[in-house]
Design an enzyme around this catalytic site. Structure first.
Site, PDB file in Angstrom:
ATOM      1  N   SER A 131      99.315  79.553 -70.535  1.00 44.53           N
ATOM      2  CA  SER A 131      99.876  80.704 -71.241  1.00 44.53           C
ATOM      3  C   SER A 131     100.383  80.258 -72.603  1.00 44.53           C
ATOM      4  CB  SER A 131     101.038  81.308 -70.447  1.00 44.53           C
ATOM      5  OG  SER A 131     100.588  81.905 -69.263  1.00 44.53           O
ATOM      6  N   GLY A 177     102.002  82.454 -74.782  1.00 47.55           N
ATOM      7  CA  GLY A 177     102.900  83.488 -75.275  1.00 47.55           C
ATOM      8  C   GLY A 177     102.129  84.583 -75.985  1.00 47.55           C
ATOM      9  N   GLY A 179      98.232  84.544 -76.363  1.00 44.39           N
ATOM     10  CA  GLY A 179      97.291  84.767 -75.276  1.00 44.39           C
ATOM     11  C   GLY A 179      97.231  83.632 -74.282  1.00 44.39           C
ATOM     12  N   GLY A 193     104.140  85.988 -67.811  1.00 44.70           N
ATOM     13  CA  GLY A 193     103.337  84.913 -67.238  1.00 44.70           C
ATOM     14  C   GLY A 193     102.969  85.169 -65.785  1.00 44.70           C
ATOM     15  N   ASP A 194     103.868  85.837 -65.042  1.00 46.13           N
ATOM     16  CA  ASP A 194     103.569  86.157 -63.645  1.00 46.13           C
ATOM     17  C   ASP A 194     102.442  87.182 -63.553  1.00 46.13           C
ATOM     18  OD1 ASP A 194     105.742  84.512 -63.130  1.00 46.13           O
ATOM     19  OD2 ASP A 194     107.147  86.183 -63.049  1.00 46.13           O
TER      20      ASP A 194
END
Length: 308
Positions: free
Chosen positions: A216, A218, A221, A247-248
């Protein structure tokens, strides 16, 4: 079904304030409570995408009872294992004026050897019906640091693909057990490899054992490095809002794409669209459906075919 593991589940409490003023009294305008911890957030997004999802891990005390009552209101099947200690709380203070969020995370209950053995039995039983498993988040006190490596090996022995989303020493040891996908963020990847260049760091992490690394980045992308090549997917614009849980949601996108056997560019597209749509949602474990549908056709995927 898809199985998610949240060893350090939490009751997520969000306070919304007009503006956060440190060192003084703040008036809260809205309070919300939701079942939390990375794996439970993943499970809720997977259920919203239409996948049958079972969540396991630990829950205990009055906080654990409140978490399970809220989980019962969702489409996620509760297979949490009771513990004597109290489930932790995570408190987020959302500042409406700046859009920033301040997070306070408790450590979690101490897990006894007997409680751990009970969980292992539950986990192995659930693997028999799982199409994939996500191992997510921090570890509560009393749980061995190599636990994700053990759980990865158990899943692989059962023929179940594994996605690992953790950090620090649990991530380092977990990679050695060869999960199908590791999903660190950029900071976790840099801490693991010593490199702040995402592509180089992801290649390094993959050499440590993961079949694929999806990092990830942020607002920039997600980057994936696999045996077949590397791709980076990015939203078409910066999305304003609360990034907690983004992120989840990306994990849910990757995991759903895995069980649906989508090619990697499509998995990344879904993960990035879900992640950005979660930024627009009020809390982790949710996503703004309109934003998600809009971004699915607008995420930009860049191919790096020479990188393996």
């Amino acid at each position: 079904m898809i199985l998610t593991v949240t060893l350090n589940a939490a009751l997520d409490i969000t306070y919304r304030v007009p503006r956060l003023h440190p060192h003084t009294t703040n008036r809260v305008t809205e309070v919300s409570e939701r079942p939390g911890g990375k794996g439970l957030n993943v499970a809720r997004v997977l259920a919203a995408l239409g996948h049958r999802t079972v969540a396991t891990g630990f829950a205990g005390g009055g906080t654990g009872a409140a978490l399970r009552a809220l989980l019962a209101e969702t489409e996620v099947t509760d297979a949490l294992v009771p513990v004597g200690g109290a489930t932790r709380r995570t408190v987020a203070v959302a500042d409406a004026a700046t859009g920033d969020t301040t997070q306070l995370n408790e450590p979690g209950p101490v897990v006894s050897p007997a409680e751990w053995d009970t969980f292992l039995g539950t986990y192995r039983e659930l693997l028999a019906d799982a199409r994939a498993v996500a191992l997510c988040g921090s570890l509560p006190p009393g749980v061995p640091v190599d636990v994700y490596a053990r759980l990865t090996r158990a899943a692989r022995s059962a023929g179940v693909p594994v996605l690992l989303d953790t950090s620090g020493e649990p991530l380092r040891r977990g990679l050695a057990a060869r999960p199908d996908v590791a999903k660190p963020n950029a900071d976790e990847l840099a801490a693991l490899t010593g490199s702040t260049e995402p592509l180089r760091a992801a290649r390094d992490a993959r050499r440590r054992g993961a079949h694929a690394v999806a990092a990830s980045l942020g607002p920039d992308g997600m980057l994936a490095v696999t045996a077949d090549g590397a791709w980076q997917a990015a939203p078409p614009r910066r999305i304003a809002g609360n990034p907690t849980g983004a992120g989840d949601s990306a994990v849910a996108g990757l995991l759903s794409g895995l069980v649906e056997e989508l090619p990697w560019p499509d998995r990344l597209t879904r993960a990035v669209a879900l992640s950005a749509a979660t930024v627009r949602a009020p809390a982790a474990g949710e996503f703004d459906a309109a934003t998600y549908e809009e971004l699915l056709s607008r995420v930009v995927v860049t191919d790096h075919p020479a990188v393996v």
